[in-house]
Design an enzyme around this catalytic site. Sequence first.
Site, PDB file in Angstrom:
ATOM      1  N   ASN A  93      -1.992  -0.210   7.083  1.00 57.29           N
ATOM      2  CA  ASN A  93      -1.280  -1.427   7.451  1.00 57.29           C
ATOM      3  C   ASN A  93      -0.651  -1.994   6.354  1.00 57.29           C
ATOM      4  OD1 ASN A  93      -3.479  -2.207   5.751  1.00 57.29           O
ATOM      5  ND2 ASN A  93      -4.659  -3.128   7.230  1.00 57.29           N
TER       6      ASN A  93
ATOM      7  N   ARG B 231      -1.719 -14.342   3.681  1.00 55.56           N
ATOM      8  CA  ARG B 231      -2.503 -13.734   4.713  1.00 55.56           C
ATOM      9  C   ARG B 231      -1.748 -13.959   5.953  1.00 55.56           C
ATOM     10  NH1 ARG B 231      -7.111 -10.566   3.635  1.00 55.56           N
ATOM     11  NH2 ARG B 231      -7.373 -10.791   5.859  1.00 55.56           N
TER      12      ARG B 231
ATOM     13  N   HIS C 116      -2.048  -5.702   1.376  1.00 57.46           N
ATOM     14  CA  HIS C 116      -3.285  -5.984   0.992  1.00 57.46           C
ATOM     15  C   HIS C 116      -3.142  -7.574   0.648  1.00 57.46           C
ATOM     16  CE1 HIS C 116      -7.255  -6.856  -0.542  1.00 57.46           C
ATOM     17  NE2 HIS C 116      -6.637  -7.322  -1.769  1.00 57.46           N
TER      18      HIS C 116
ATOM     19  N   LYS D  70       0.800  -1.180  -0.068  1.00 57.69           N
ATOM     20  CA  LYS D  70      -0.096  -0.044   0.116  1.00 57.69           C
ATOM     21  C   LYS D  70       0.974   1.220   0.012  1.00 57.69           C
ATOM     22  CE  LYS D  70      -3.866  -2.315   2.490  1.00 57.69           C
ATOM     23  NZ  LYS D  70      -4.724  -2.179   3.626  1.00 57.69           N
TER      24      LYS D  70
ATOM     25  N   PHE E 144     -15.054   3.586   7.364  1.00 55.46           N
ATOM     26  CA  PHE E 144     -13.721   3.833   7.113  1.00 55.46           C
ATOM     27  C   PHE E 144     -13.813   3.771   5.583  1.00 55.46           C
ATOM     28  CE2 PHE E 144     -14.098  -1.005   7.693  1.00 55.46           C
ATOM     29  CZ  PHE E 144     -13.552  -1.300   6.433  1.00 55.46           C
TER      30      PHE E 144
ATOM     31  N   ARG F  11       2.356  -6.854   9.174  1.00 50.34           N
ATOM     32  CA  ARG F  11       1.508  -5.771   9.846  1.00 50.34           C
ATOM     33  C   ARG F  11       2.120  -5.478  11.298  1.00 50.34           C
ATOM     34  NH1 ARG F  11      -4.151  -7.659   7.073  1.00 50.34           N
ATOM     35  NH2 ARG F  11      -4.252  -6.331   5.285  1.00 50.34           N
TER      36      ARG F  11
ATOM     37  N   GLU G  32      -9.539 -10.331  -7.976  1.00 47.27           N
ATOM     38  CA  GLU G  32      -8.519  -9.222  -7.747  1.00 47.27           C
ATOM     39  C   GLU G  32      -7.308  -9.277  -8.620  1.00 47.27           C
ATOM     40  OE1 GLU G  32      -9.739  -8.476  -2.867  1.00 47.27           O
ATOM     41  OE2 GLU G  32      -7.470  -9.289  -3.671  1.00 47.27           O
TER      42      GLU G  32
ATOM     43  N   TYR H 237     -12.306  -1.764  -3.906  1.00 49.41           N
ATOM     44  CA  TYR H 237     -12.917  -1.869  -2.233  1.00 49.41           C
ATOM     45  C   TYR H 237     -14.294  -1.839  -2.284  1.00 49.41           C
ATOM     46  CZ  TYR H 237      -8.229  -2.012  -0.149  1.00 49.41           C
ATOM     47  OH  TYR H 237      -6.775  -2.446   0.381  1.00 49.41           O
TER      48      TYR H 237
END
Length: 140
Positions: free
Chosen positions: A112, A85, A115, A9, A57, A102, A126, A49
């Site tokens: 964070n 993950r 992704h 990110k 948020f 993270r 995605e 998203y």
Amino acid sequence: MANTLGIVKPDGVRRKLVGKIISRIENDGLIIRGLKVLKLSKTEAQKFYAVHEGKPFFNSLIEFMTSGPIVVMVIGGHGAIERWRDLMGATDPAKAKYNTIRREFATSVEKNVVHGSDGPETAKTEIAFFFKENEILPKE
Ligand code: IDP
Ligand code: MG
């Protein structure tokens, strides 16, 4: 063999964490099958998203995700979705396990650093959001 989508990110790119993050992926035995640097437009970020539209948020997340360049990656290997993950850790860095990306680098639940797709269906859509078929190394 599975593929998943990974993103560094804007906070991760800004803080020059791209190399460290790719090292963790490769050290885990996963393979970078696709890689590019780009900046999301507001419309693209909202589409990516869309599942979070309406959440408190959402607008802040879109602001953040369009605040600078990102690195998008196709990450491949056996169990790649779950393994990526696991390397990332929980969404909220305060709840993420030690030694996860993270836990070590995120500065808030929003900022964070990374992704990762959350399942086979999202991985597929995605990846297709960012990569054409011929931009991804074939599975061996
Ligand atoms: P994930 O990235 O771990 O899959 P999601 O629930 O899908 O987490 O949320 C997508 C992104 O939205 C998160 O990575 C984070 O950047 C942001 N986000 C999620 N929940 C919150 C929140 O409660 N406050 C602020 N930002 C959030
Ligand atoms: Mg998610």
